[in-house]
Design a protein around this motif. Structure first.
Motif, mmCIF file in Angstrom:
data_model
loop_
_atom_site.group_PDB
_atom_site.id
_atom_site.type_symbol
_atom_site.label_atom_id
_atom_site.label_comp_id
_atom_site.label_asym_id
_atom_site.label_seq_id
_atom_site.Cartn_x
_atom_site.Cartn_y
_atom_site.Cartn_z
ATOM 1 N N MET A 93 -12.649 57.400 -3.443
ATOM 2 C CA MET A 93 -13.354 58.539 -4.011
ATOM 3 C C MET A 93 -14.848 58.302 -4.155
ATOM 4 O O MET A 93 -15.573 59.183 -4.590
ATOM 5 N N ALA A 94 -15.363 57.111 -3.811
ATOM 6 C CA ALA A 94 -16.793 56.844 -3.967
ATOM 7 C C ALA A 94 -17.622 57.780 -3.101
ATOM 8 O O ALA A 94 -18.598 58.378 -3.565
ATOM 9 N N GLY A 95 -17.238 57.922 -1.828
ATOM 10 C CA GLY A 95 -17.971 58.815 -0.934
ATOM 11 C C GLY A 95 -17.909 60.264 -1.374
ATOM 12 O O GLY A 95 -18.947 60.944 -1.447
ATOM 13 N N PRO A 96 -16.738 60.792 -1.678
ATOM 14 C CA PRO A 96 -16.665 62.166 -2.179
ATOM 15 C C PRO A 96 -17.485 62.404 -3.447
ATOM 16 O O PRO A 96 -18.056 63.478 -3.619
ATOM 17 N N TYR A 97 -17.553 61.402 -4.361
ATOM 18 C CA TYR A 97 -18.353 61.623 -5.557
ATOM 19 C C TYR A 97 -19.845 61.628 -5.238
ATOM 20 O O TYR A 97 -20.607 62.445 -5.778
ATOM 21 N N ASN B 251 -14.504 67.910 -4.564
ATOM 22 C CA ASN B 251 -14.931 68.555 -3.326
ATOM 23 C C ASN B 251 -15.297 70.027 -3.498
ATOM 24 O O ASN B 251 -15.395 70.764 -2.509
ATOM 25 N N ALA B 252 -15.521 70.449 -4.727
ATOM 26 C CA ALA B 252 -15.990 71.818 -4.954
ATOM 27 C C ALA B 252 -17.347 72.028 -4.286
ATOM 28 O O ALA B 252 -18.136 71.098 -4.133
ATOM 29 N N SER B 253 -17.568 73.240 -3.846
ATOM 30 C CA SER B 253 -18.841 73.668 -3.248
ATOM 31 C C SER B 253 -19.120 73.030 -1.889
ATOM 32 O O SER B 253 -20.234 73.136 -1.380
#
Length: 774
Positions: free
Chosen positions: A1-5, A50-52
């Motif tokens: 989740m590091a990249g998505p955050y 992953n909103a927006s």
């Protein structure tokens, strides 16, 4: 989740983020930390991260993906090392900023080593730093290394993109979870050990999380006055004259006696009563919340920190900053898999021209992204200095401002012997968080000091502080005054609880935020009280402050007007703990303390090898890793049980698996066990003593620690930043400043004061180089 955050932070700030997924989609779409059964809808945590964003299905190197790369400012990836290298991105797209986020970073002997969050925490020194003596140490609950990796990636990514837009020169930024966790969750134990032989390892932190009449309450007495105020709170002022109990070491020696004294009072009062009384004495205090109760805190309700997702299916915290009183725009729903495939118009960057020839830096390489920016740093301790530390590392001229009447409290943290000359210059925390800065003392309570401060504001780009909301206005440095002096100034306020709301004047440290946010609730052994994580909320808040400053800087460059930025530490902590409230409000399930287990891996734990404190960290997250582990064990009958063929089966039988692994580990040397498991592809690590992280081969190969010479403390390996730029050979340009070290340089060189004027200021105590009263 590091990249998505990392990408979420950019999307929240208004970037057009396109998520490129394989045909099967991001596995996080099917994730629930509490094991909730998901229907056709993607998991709530995926939708938060992953909103927006927009989603396309593609693979690296296919024509549609290359077309997206050609028009992109930034690519963020966590792919296996080598996947994107074959595309020769820097040659084909010289203005592109490319961010790679991996467990150990690219390069070095461990670049391809199998890892999970748990084994990275073990290697970082974080686990070895946490837990009560007499039991196995314990990891920080809540995927802290990944959160830290994402936040540490976002700041240099945005700075590099802004430089590329000015110059056409892109960058490759190589981020390491391991280094992020070492920087964010070991309290610089290595540097403390080398400068003062202070041992910041496991001990019974007290007062910390204590029983109340109706649950638990959390304290933090990081400063001596706070502990003295606590003695008044618990109605034991007679102990003020006990020199042993007022020290951490003394309380450890008399732990049973002190604990009985403390609990005799706390267990007679409710948590709410204790919080109210302690806050009135300015003692950092908080209830111990979980993913349910945190939503009802009066202060967070008043500030409307929590909102519903666009589909009204779960609750989550807002982005943790406001610019000119406005929060980032409300998020749009997370995309369905491939929702925008074939629908994205090609984009041509205006900077797709040959890179601009830039004047070289002192090292002859490309100037750092923030070169030419001047920052006034009024912060103290860790959260605020971590923000300005990042800005300084990226090239800003940061002036750290203290006073001889009230130096930065971090100078006195760590237990340096007062018999040492200039003992306030040895703190590992101060040395680590204030490198690359210049130091100025200035008494803002004196009219002369205040006047000089306003002159500095007039020639600077940004000013930051992390005092409680009331402090700067008391000095006459409210936003209206600062803006009138310099209309282009970016002012970043980092009060613990924000500038308004019922708790605006409460004092808080990292431990306070861990207690309030729920992070402490999910850290510790299941049969013991919660534990504070001891640190990550400080740098996490600082990173968000640095990020918000860069967003505000872009707005200023576009409009010519400065911005007022508010980054409450508690709201950064609530984002760090976001998965808890999301899981509860989406599925009605609370994340709990699991000791050294965690969702998504089984078996996982610490296993004692031969010797003392020889802990093996092992974590199995895939079926291939389970098969490999069985091979290393020699396929014992218990491991080949058909009931263990599925993740759920292994979770149910975790105690039985642990017993087998404990027998296997007890017969082996730790180094041999780790080597055997790693060679087989099983994530494993020793629990590293945080005092010796600079000796690790991966840290050494990547240069995370650099030798830095301080005029008083000497030459020691000093942590830098948890990412590498190809264009940067060395990060440390200056050691942390001695108190008032650059008074003459700044007041004379920058403001034009004469030597005799500076001498008068020193004689009057407006400036100086020694704490007053010492």
């Amino acid at each position: 989740m590091a990249g998505p955050y990392c990408a979420k932070l950019l999307a929240d700030a208004g970037a057009d983020v396109i998520k490129v997924e394989p045909s099967g989609g991001d596995p996080m779409r099917r994730w629930s930390a509490t094991g909730a059964v998901l229907g056709e809808e993607d998991g709530a945590f995926f939708r938060f991260l992953n909103a927006s964003k927009r989603s396309v299905v593609g693979e690296p190197g296919d024509p549609p993906s290359l077309e997206l790369l050609a028009g992109a400012d930034l690519v963020v990836e966590d792919l296996p090392i080598g996947v994107l290298d074959v595309l020769e991105l820097p040659r084909r797209f010289p203005a592109l900023t490319w961010v790679s986020i991996t467990p150990f970073g690219r390069g070095g002997p461990w670049g391809h080593r199998p890892a999970t969050e748990f084994t990275v925490q073990a290697e970082s020194g974080s686990i070895g730093y946490r837990g009560r003596p007499g039991r196995a140490p314990v990891h920080a609950g809540g995927r802290i290394a990944e959160w830290m990796g994402g936040a540490y990636a976002a700041v240099p990514a945005l700075a590099a993109v802004q430089r590329a837009r000015r110059t056409g020169n892109g960058a490759h930024i190589d981020v390491s979870w391991l280094e992020a966790m070492t920087a964010g969750s070991t309290h610089f134990a290595d540097l403390y050990w080398r400068t003062t032989r202070t041992s910041l390892v496991r001990y019974n932190e007290t007062p910390s999380i204590e029983p109340s009449a109706d649950g638990y309450v959390g304290f933090c007495t990081g400063a001596g006055q706070m502990f003295r105020d606590l003695l008044v709170l618990i109605e034991r002022p007679d102990l003020l004259d006990d020199p042993e109990l007022t020290t951490v070491a003394g309380r450890q020696m008399r732990l049973a006696e002190w604990t009985a004294i403390l609990h005799a009072w706390t267990t007679r009062h409710t948590t709410a009563e204790i919080v109210e009384r302690a806050a009135a004495l300015h003692i950092p205090v908080a209830p111990i919340n979980n993913g349910d109760t945190v939503r009802h805190n009066e202060h967070l309700v008043a500030r409307e920190v929590f909102v519903r997702d666009p589909a009204d299916t779960f609750t989550h915290p807002r982005p943790p900053y406001l610019i000119s009183g406005q929060r980032p725009a409300a998020s749009r729903p997370a995309p369905r898999l491939g929702e925008h495939t074939g629908c994205i118009e090609p984009r041509t960057r205006r900077d797709q021209q040959p890179p601009v020839e830039m004047p070289p830096s002192a090292s002859g390489s490309l100037p750092l992204p923030l070169a030419g920016m001047r920052v006034l740093d009024l912060t103290a301790w860790w959260a605020g200095p971590s923000a300005t530390h990042m800005l300084a590392a990226l090239g800003a001229d940061v002036i750290h401002i203290e006073s001889i009447q009230r130096p930065d409290g971090a100078r006195f943290a760590g237990g340096a012997s007062m018999e040492l000359p200039q003992w306030w210059e040895y703190s590992g925390l101060f040395l680590a968080m204030n490198s690359n800065k210049r130091g100025l003392t200035l008494n803002l309570s004196d009219p002369a000091g205040y006047g000089l401060m306003k002159r500095l504001i007039g020639v600077s780009d940004a000013i930051l502080d992390n005092f409680s909301a009331r402090v700067l206005p008391q000095f006459g440095l409210d936003w209206e005054t600062v803006h009138a002096v310099n209309p282009r100034m970016i002012m970043v306020r980092m009060p613990g609880f924000g500038l308004d709301g019922p708790w605006r004047d409460y004092v808080g440290f990292a431990q306070t935020m861990e207690q309030l946010s729920g992070l402490a609730f999910i850290t510790g052994h299941a049969d013991e009280p919660p534990l504070v994580q001891r640190g990550p909320c400080d740098p996490f808040a600082g990173l968000h402050a640095a990020f918000a400053l860069l967003v505000a800087l872009a707005e200023r460059d576009r409009t010519g007007e400065g911005r007022h930025v508010e980054v409450p530490m508690v709201e950064a902590a609530l984002n760090l703990a976001a998965e808890q409230v999301i899981e509860f409000t989406a599925y009605g399930k609370l994340l709990q303390r699991m000791g050294n287990r965690s969702p998504g891996a089984a078996p996982q734990g610490l296993y004692a090898c031969r010797g003392t404190e020889q802990w093996l960290a092992l974590s199995v997250a895939t079926e291939a890793q389970w098969a490999a582990l069985k091979g290393v064990l020699g396929h014992p009958a218990w491991a080949d049980d058909a009931a263990l063929r599925t993740p759920s089966g292994r979770v149910a039988a975790h105690d039985r698996i642990d017993a087998g692994l404990e027998r296997w580990a007890a017969e082996r040397a730790l180094a041999d066990a780790v080597d055997q498991l790693i060679r087989a592809g099983v994530p494993a690590a020793p629990v590293v003593d945080p005092r010796f992280t600079s000796e690790q081969p991966q840290m050494a190969a990547r240069g995370f620690y650099e030798a830095c010479t301080h005029p008083v403390a000497g030459t020691h390996p000093t942590p830098t930043v948890p990412f590498r730029f190809r264009s940067v050979e060395r990060w440390l340009r200056l050691s942390a400043p001695m108190l008032g070290q650059h008074n003459h340089e700044i007041l004379g060189g920058l403001l034009g004061l004469r030597d005799e004027d500076i001498a008068v200021l020193e004689a009057n105590g407006v400036i100086g180089t020694r704490p007053k009263g010492i």
